[in-house]
Design a protein around this motif. Structure first.
Motif, short mmCIF file in Angstrom:
data_model
loop_
_atom_site.label_atom_id
_atom_site.label_comp_id
_atom_site.label_asym_id
_atom_site.label_seq_id
_atom_site.Cartn_x
_atom_site.Cartn_y
_atom_site.Cartn_z
N ILE A 82 56.97 -9.18 -37.57
CA ILE A 82 56.56 -7.93 -38.23
C ILE A 82 56.05 -7.01 -37.13
O ILE A 82 55.26 -7.43 -36.27
N LEU A 83 56.53 -5.77 -37.15
CA LEU A 83 56.12 -4.78 -36.15
C LEU A 83 55.34 -3.69 -36.85
O LEU A 83 55.79 -3.15 -37.87
N LYS A 84 54.17 -3.35 -36.31
CA LYS A 84 53.36 -2.28 -36.88
C LYS A 84 53.12 -1.22 -35.80
O LYS A 84 52.27 -1.42 -34.93
N PRO A 85 53.89 -0.13 -35.83
CA PRO A 85 53.74 0.91 -34.81
C PRO A 85 52.51 1.80 -35.08
O PRO A 85 51.82 1.61 -36.08
N THR A 86 52.25 2.73 -34.19
CA THR A 86 51.12 3.64 -34.39
C THR A 86 51.35 4.48 -35.64
O THR A 86 52.47 4.86 -35.94
N GLY A 87 50.29 4.76 -36.35
CA GLY A 87 50.38 5.60 -37.53
C GLY A 87 50.17 7.06 -37.14
O GLY A 87 49.94 7.37 -35.98
N GLU A 88 50.24 7.94 -38.12
CA GLU A 88 50.05 9.35 -37.82
C GLU A 88 48.61 9.78 -38.02
O GLU A 88 48.13 10.70 -37.38
N PRO A 118 55.59 -2.47 -26.02
CA PRO A 118 56.04 -1.08 -25.94
C PRO A 118 57.36 -0.89 -26.66
O PRO A 118 58.27 -1.70 -26.50
N LEU A 119 57.47 0.14 -27.49
CA LEU A 119 58.76 0.48 -28.08
C LEU A 119 59.62 1.16 -27.02
O LEU A 119 59.16 1.44 -25.92
N LYS A 120 60.90 1.42 -27.39
CA LYS A 120 61.83 2.02 -26.42
C LYS A 120 61.31 3.35 -25.87
O LYS A 120 61.54 3.69 -24.72
N PRO A 124 53.02 2.23 -27.97
CA PRO A 124 52.63 0.84 -28.23
C PRO A 124 52.72 0.49 -29.71
O PRO A 124 52.51 1.33 -30.58
N ALA A 125 53.07 -0.77 -29.98
CA ALA A 125 53.11 -1.26 -31.35
C ALA A 125 52.53 -2.67 -31.37
O ALA A 125 52.50 -3.35 -30.34
N TYR A 126 52.06 -3.09 -32.54
CA TYR A 126 51.53 -4.45 -32.72
C TYR A 126 52.65 -5.31 -33.27
O TYR A 126 53.30 -4.94 -34.25
N LEU A 127 52.91 -6.44 -32.61
CA LEU A 127 53.98 -7.35 -33.04
C LEU A 127 53.37 -8.70 -33.39
O LEU A 127 52.56 -9.24 -32.63
N VAL A 128 53.76 -9.25 -34.54
CA VAL A 128 53.23 -10.56 -34.93
C VAL A 128 54.37 -11.42 -35.45
O VAL A 128 55.30 -10.93 -36.11
N ALA A 129 54.32 -12.70 -35.12
CA ALA A 129 55.33 -13.65 -35.61
C ALA A 129 54.99 -14.01 -37.06
O ALA A 129 53.82 -14.21 -37.40
N ARG A 130 56.00 -14.07 -37.91
CA ARG A 130 55.77 -14.46 -39.30
C ARG A 130 55.38 -15.92 -39.36
O ARG A 130 56.01 -16.75 -38.72
N PHE A 131 54.35 -16.23 -40.17
CA PHE A 131 53.95 -17.64 -40.30
C PHE A 131 54.55 -18.27 -41.56
O PHE A 131 54.31 -19.43 -41.84
N ASP A 132 55.34 -17.49 -42.31
CA ASP A 132 55.88 -18.04 -43.57
C ASP A 132 57.36 -18.37 -43.45
O ASP A 132 58.04 -18.50 -44.45
N ARG A 133 57.86 -18.47 -42.20
CA ARG A 133 59.26 -18.85 -41.99
C ARG A 133 59.33 -20.09 -41.11
O ARG A 133 58.64 -20.17 -40.11
N LEU A 134 60.20 -21.02 -41.49
CA LEU A 134 60.41 -22.20 -40.66
C LEU A 134 61.54 -21.90 -39.68
O LEU A 134 62.32 -20.97 -39.90
#
Ligand SMILES: Nc1ncnc2c1ncn2[C@@H]1O[C@H](COP(=O)(O)OP(=O)(O)OP(=O)(O)O)[C@@H](O)[C@H]1O
Ligand SMILES: [Mg+2]
Ligand SMILES: [Zn+2]
Length: 306
Positions: A82-88, A118-120, A124-134
């Protein structure tokens, strides 16, 4: 020395991440290119519906790693990240989230692998690995506390710390263990000025063993960095502000935690104060936010044991 943009611990410049941190997040020691631009995200319009405070302002999208692990791309259904970029509207939310998540780890809270990336276009964005997928793509069953409480998503602020405790008691496979975790998280949210820990930000996750446990923590932010004086989203003993040791011990009693277990949690949280202050200093937050964050930690953490 600078800080690893995943764990925020020291790293020799110019490396951006520890190899071990990259491996934990991507399964390889090379950071993938993130094939996403902020402008593209805005046109995608994947905003979350929400009404209050921070909710809905932050957009988030699902990403998947290419087979060669060199690129992270949009992958709506099967994405592992899940990627959460900067908001406005609110500044520095990705920096805020990685900092607060790593403070949570210092505080003994289970967190998924995450990093600031860093996005292209360089933002900066926050990236997190999903914990609900095997690894085989199978999905684990995750139910947030709105669902468990049979409330509509819009009612996510219509709860309390006590309701969370009742849900854990009713649905967790090992209530005492999960209740102790819940207690630690509730106190942590207060310490870190988190005014957005509503019922959808707590979940139970069914493990491969079928046991229902609290999921790893997610969506942890110090909302006071962007909303001055922000209070707790869910009241504790009817209070959303000015919580003291006494209030926490009362809450622990409500949770039916042995007092020794509760005082141990409070002491452990108090004892990580110096490490927390140092982590905030190393964090990617702007200096003014670092100062606000550390003033808050210094104001709240010592009170846990006094
Ligand atoms: N690492 C993760 N693995 C699996 N599911 C996750 C993870 N992080 C978040 N989620 C799920 O995705 C939902 C949205 O994520 P998150 O709460 O971080 O976003 P948000 O837009 O900030 O939410 P809010 O509406 O609370 O502001 C969560 O409620 C949770 O169910
Ligand atoms: Mg959320
Ligand atoms: Zn690291």
């Amino acid at each position: 020395m600078s800080a690893c943009q995943a764990c925020l611990q020291l790293i020799a410049a110019p490396a951006r991440y520890h190899d071990a941190c990259l491996k934990r997040l991507f399964g390889t020691a090379t950071a993938p290119l993130i094939d996403v631009e902020i402008a593209q995200l805005h046109t995608l319009g994947l905003a979350m519906a929400g009404h209050t405070s921070i909710s809905g302002i932050q957009r988030k999208i699902s990403l998947g790693l290419s087979a060669d692990r060199a690129t992270l791309k949009l992958e709506i259904d099967k994405g592992r990240y899940i990627l959460k970029p900067t908001g406005e509207n609110f500044p520095s939310l990705p920096e805020n989230e990685i900092t607060t998540m790593q403070l949570a780890a210092l505080a003994g809270i289970d967190i998924p692998p995450c990093a600031l990336v860093p996005l292209k276009d360089g933002t900066p964005a926050y990236l997190v690995a999903r914990f609900d997928r095997l690894p085989d793509g199978k999905k684990l069953r995750q139910e947030d506390f709105c669902q468990l409480g049979e409330l509509l998503p819009a009612a996510k602020y219509d709860g309390s710390a006590e309701l969370c405790a009742r849900l854990v008691r009713k649905f967790a496979s090992e209530p005492l263990i999960e209740m102790t975790k819940l207690f630690r998280r509730m106190v942590f949210c207060w310490l870190t000025g988190n005014g957005d820990m509503h019922l959808k930000n707590f979940s139970l996750l069914a493990g491969v063993d079928g046991l229902q446990r609290l999921s790893p923590a997610y969506d942890m932010l110090c909302t006071r960095l962007v909303i001055a004086g922000d209070q707790l989203a869910l009241p504790v003993g009817g209070k959303k502000d000015n919580l003291r040791r006494r209030n926490w011990l009362d809450y622990a009693a409500y949770c039916k935690l042995p007092e020794r277990a509760a005082t141990r949690v409070l002491r452990e949280l108090r004892d990580v104060l110096p490490e927390c202050i140092a982590l905030v200093e190393r964090s990617p937050l702007p200096d003014s936010m670092k100062a606000t964050y550390n003033d808050l930690l210094n104001a709240r953490m010592p009170g846990l044991t006094e």
